[in-house]
Design an enzyme around this catalytic site. Structure first.
Site, PDB file in Angstrom:
ATOM      1  N   GLU A 115      -0.566   8.130  -5.019  1.00 11.63           N
ATOM      2  CA  GLU A 115       0.014   6.816  -4.795  1.00 11.63           C
ATOM      3  C   GLU A 115      -0.733   5.777  -5.629  1.00 11.63           C
ATOM      4  O   GLU A 115      -1.944   5.635  -5.529  1.00 11.63           O
ATOM      5  CB  GLU A 115      -0.109   6.501  -3.297  1.00 11.63           C
ATOM      6  CG  GLU A 115       0.202   5.098  -2.903  1.00 11.63           C
ATOM      7  CD  GLU A 115      -0.152   4.861  -1.434  1.00 11.63           C
ATOM      8  OE1 GLU A 115      -0.686   5.788  -0.778  1.00 11.63           O
ATOM      9  OE2 GLU A 115       0.091   3.758  -0.952  1.00 11.63           O
ATOM     10  N   ASP A 159      -2.734   7.113   0.666  1.00 15.40           N
ATOM     11  CA  ASP A 159      -3.692   6.426   1.524  1.00 15.40           C
ATOM     12  C   ASP A 159      -3.404   6.708   2.992  1.00 15.40           C
ATOM     13  O   ASP A 159      -2.266   6.988   3.371  1.00 15.40           O
ATOM     14  CB  ASP A 159      -3.598   4.905   1.303  1.00 15.40           C
ATOM     15  CG  ASP A 159      -4.179   4.507  -0.046  1.00 15.40           C
ATOM     16  OD1 ASP A 159      -4.935   5.320  -0.612  1.00 15.40           O
ATOM     17  OD2 ASP A 159      -3.868   3.398  -0.520  1.00 15.40           O
ATOM     18  N   ASP A 173      -2.872   4.875   5.388  1.00 12.11           N
ATOM     19  CA  ASP A 173      -2.364   3.689   6.085  1.00 12.11           C
ATOM     20  C   ASP A 173      -0.841   3.777   6.196  1.00 12.11           C
ATOM     21  O   ASP A 173      -0.235   4.775   5.808  1.00 12.11           O
ATOM     22  CB  ASP A 173      -2.803   2.404   5.360  1.00 12.11           C
ATOM     23  CG  ASP A 173      -2.290   2.373   3.922  1.00 12.11           C
ATOM     24  OD1 ASP A 173      -1.476   3.239   3.558  1.00 12.11           O
ATOM     25  OD2 ASP A 173      -2.705   1.482   3.162  1.00 12.11           O
ATOM     26  N   ASP A 212       1.595   2.250   4.614  1.00 10.49           N
ATOM     27  CA  ASP A 212       2.313   2.405   3.346  1.00 10.49           C
ATOM     28  C   ASP A 212       2.196   3.825   2.812  1.00 10.49           C
ATOM     29  O   ASP A 212       3.160   4.399   2.314  1.00 10.49           O
ATOM     30  CB  ASP A 212       1.762   1.434   2.289  1.00 10.49           C
ATOM     31  CG  ASP A 212       2.321   0.030   2.493  1.00 10.49           C
ATOM     32  OD1 ASP A 212       3.289  -0.111   3.294  1.00 10.49           O
ATOM     33  OD2 ASP A 212       1.780  -0.907   1.882  1.00 10.49           O
TER      34      ASP A 212
END
Ligand code: TSJ
Length: 635
Positions: free
Chosen positions: A426, A499, A501, A503
């Site tokens: 990403e 990641d 998180d 997103d």
């Protein structure tokens, strides 16, 4: 009570039986696949299947599955009760035979269709062998009988322990912690399976009682698979009513429900004797040919297709189709790699005839629904032609040729797919770290920028127009659409590295959806992995530890409790330098990765529908729930 008169064969047979069950304990995987949570739940299915058989034979209306506080699972039915009188030949009761002799299931008793004779019907003796304790209770002939076992061995005779004016069977078992990694049953897994069984066995009431948390679920579907289709289409925009046919024929029983929706995806699930057949088989083949033929016939007859227009293809009539095909037959043959494909050819002809006749009549009686279904399929046909044109362009321009690998791909030097890995990373900054940190011999990096397209709502031609997806497709090197060939993959591991998180979870889900919808064989062949970057770096003076969860952080802090720790929380991959990324996440000798599997197509679809459908609220909730615990995101 059981007559225990010994006979000359008894000793020898007893020994054989013990050898049989000892073999189960020695190699449990041979009988239940694995000894992880999937294997643990197999025990439940194995026992429940026997009660379902009794229901299919017409003798049982209610099944109760209880998850007890003390770790036991019990299954109750209100069937006839397993016979307890002693067989002259074996010197044993049917009850003890069922519970101690391998593959005894289905060998006695009357006809009827059997779940337990099928795919995973290894028999209840396997459950007995893998349980520290198992108690069988049978209500029959006005009495309550009981027998107890330990690791498969009878600990008591069949004893009369009370009276009863009902009939039924209850099996209570305690999975053996010497065998199973975890012995705790998962409520969601249990209810998912039992809900499905309830749809497939019309009129049966199944209750799941979780006594650990005082939760009760009840499943009862008068409509059978018709209710199943309604459930599968709950978040879609249906076209017309659910069409439904159930019929007894000499070959067995056929039950089919179907409904079109505005979705672009097909969702068809098939079963034989209540056993999921993800690879399809003859029943599915018969269904598909009748569907294509009937829709085309109807369209010709009513001049919805012009004379010079081509017939709709089998793919066209599948777009937006939700269907459940459930057949029951006396002697099911399961074939294919995973033995989950129905081989009985008589079922192809039977389903084709029964379903074709039904759909013909249904269309004649419901002309507006017939026209709406046709319109949807005709749209699919136009899209297919457009997509073919788009793909031809792509191929003509050489965009999918292996020679023109995308510029942002940092490929590995090896050309041996069996050792090559592709990391989907990403963002450009993390992509940069990954490029520097990798072993360029066998690790390739493809950075993905921004949000890739939500493929749930798009078609192949649009998907190929997306730059990120096109790069991925070219990098994989195995083509696309009908020409996709999983054996041509340039990498044996495709690792999603995002990641930890919200997103990151979103991008991961979009990628998984892309694979699930358009490159499912890549998942099925076990090529997709999810990287597990650490959450924290803990430094105790010169000693550095990377930890991957909050629990692990606490444990590690306790381990070093005299030392002062400096704690760094990684918010994204970009915060790690290349060496750290290699050490913690990419180095094959140190990393841990999750392999993505498709356990159950329907569960996966339900998850994807929640994530990708047009309803926003449940989607947000799901993504947030999983942002923290990646381990739950196997689909
Ligand atoms: F196999 C088992 F022990 F795991 C088990 C069997 C577990 C559970 C929950 C239920 C059953 C079961 C078996 N329920 N009902 C029956 N029925 C028979 O075994 C049965 C009863 C009567 C007759 C008959 O011919 O009279 C035949 C059969 C097969």
């Amino acid at each position: 009570m059981a007559d225990q008169t010994p006979n000359s064969d008894y000793g020898a047979e007893q020994i054989q039986v013990l050898e049989g069950l000892a073999a189960v304990r020695k190699r449990p995987g041979m009988y239940i696949g694995t000894t992880d949570v999937a294997g643990l739940h197999h025990l439940v299915w194995e026992i429940v299947d026997n009660a379902i058989d009794e229901a299919m034979a017409g003798y049982c209306k209610n099944i109760v599955v209880r998850l007890h506080k003390d770790g036991a699972c019990s299954v109750d039915d209100d069937g006839r009760g397993i016979p307890v009188d002693t067989h002259k030949k074996t010197g044993k009761s049917a009850l003890e035979t069922v519970l101690t002799v391998l593959h005894a299931g289905g060998k006695f008793g009357d006809g009827g269709y059997k779940v337990s004779g099928g795919l995973h019907g290894v028999g209840s003796s396997v459950v007995n062998a893998l349980s520290v304790k198992l108690v069988a209770e049978v209500k029959r002939d006005g009495k309550l009988y009981r027998q107890e076992y330990g690791r498969g061995d009878p600990k008591t005779k069949v004893e009369v322990v009370g009276k009863s004016d009902h009939t039924g069977t209850r099996i209570t078992f305690y999975p053996d912690s010497e065998i199973f990694e975890h012995t705790e049953f998962d409520l969601q897994t249990v209810i998912g399976r039992l809900r499905q069984q309830a749809y497939l066995t019309k009129g049966i009431a199944i209750a799941v009682v979780d006594e650990r948390t005082d939760v009760v679920y009840r499943f009862y579907f008068e409509g059978g698979v018709r209710a199943y289709v309604q459930h599968l289409n709950i978040k879609k925009e249906p076209i017309g009513e659910v069409m439904y046919i159930e019929k007894d024929v000499p070959e067995g029983n056929i039950e089919i429900a179907l409904q079109y929706s505005q979705s672009f995806q097909e969702h068809v699930v098939s079963f034989a004797n209540n056993i999921f057949t993800p690879e399809g088989g003859m029943h599915l083949t018969g269904f598909r040919s009748a569907l294509t033929r009937t829709i085309n016939n109807y369209a010709r007859k009513h001049e919805l297709l012009k004379e010079k227009e081509e017939n709709l293809s089998s793919e066209d009539v599948r777009e937006g189709l939700t269907a459940v095909i459930s057949v029951k037959l006396g002697n099911p043959q399961f074939e294919g790699q995973t033995k989950s494909k129905l081989g009985n050819t008589e079922m192809r002809t039977a389903v084709e005839a029964v379903f074709g006749t039904f759909l013909d009549m249904y269309f004649e009686e419901h002309p507006s629904e017939a026209r709406a279904a046709f319109a949807k399929c005709a749209l699919a046909a136009r899209a297919r032609l457009a997509a073919r044109a788009a793909r031809d362009t792509v191929i003509r321009k050489g965009l999918l040729d292996g020679l023109t690998l995308p510029g942002k791909l940092a490929d590995c030097s090896s050309r041996d797919p069996s050792i090559s890995e592709l990391f989907l990373v990403e963002g450009d900054s993390a992509g940069g770290s990954a490029k520097q940190g990798r072993n360029r011999e066998f690790q390739a990096i493809l950075p993905l920028r921004g949000k890739i397209l939500n493929v749930e709502q798009a078609r192949l031609d649009r998907i190929l127009a997306n730059a990120e997806i096109k790069a991925l497709v070219i990098a994989m090197g195995a083509g696309v659409g009908e020409q996709f060939d999983v054996t041509k993959l340039r990498y044996s591991k495709i690792v999603i590295m995002t990641d930890a998180d919200v997103d990151g979870a979103h991008i991961r889900t979009l990628l998984l959806t892309l694979f699930y919808r358009y490159f499912r064989q890549v998942i099925e062949a076990g090529h997709i992995y999810i990287a597990q970057p650490p959450l924290y770096k803990l430094a105790f003076g010169k000693t550095v530890r990377y930890v991957y969860s909050d629990e692990e952080k606490e444990v590690t802090l306790k381990e070093f409790k005299d030392k002062t720790a400096s704690i760094q929380r990684y918010k994204g991959l970009g915060e790690m330098n290349p060496e750290q990324l290699w050490e913690t996440t990419m180095d094959p000798s140190a990393r841990s990765m999750l392999r993505v599997t498709i356990d159950d197509g329907e569960r996966a679809d339900a998850v994807f529908d929640t994530l990708m459908g047009s309803e926003v609220a449940p989607r947000k909730k799901f993504i947030q729930a999983h942002a923290k615990s990646v381990k739950n995101l196997d689909i």
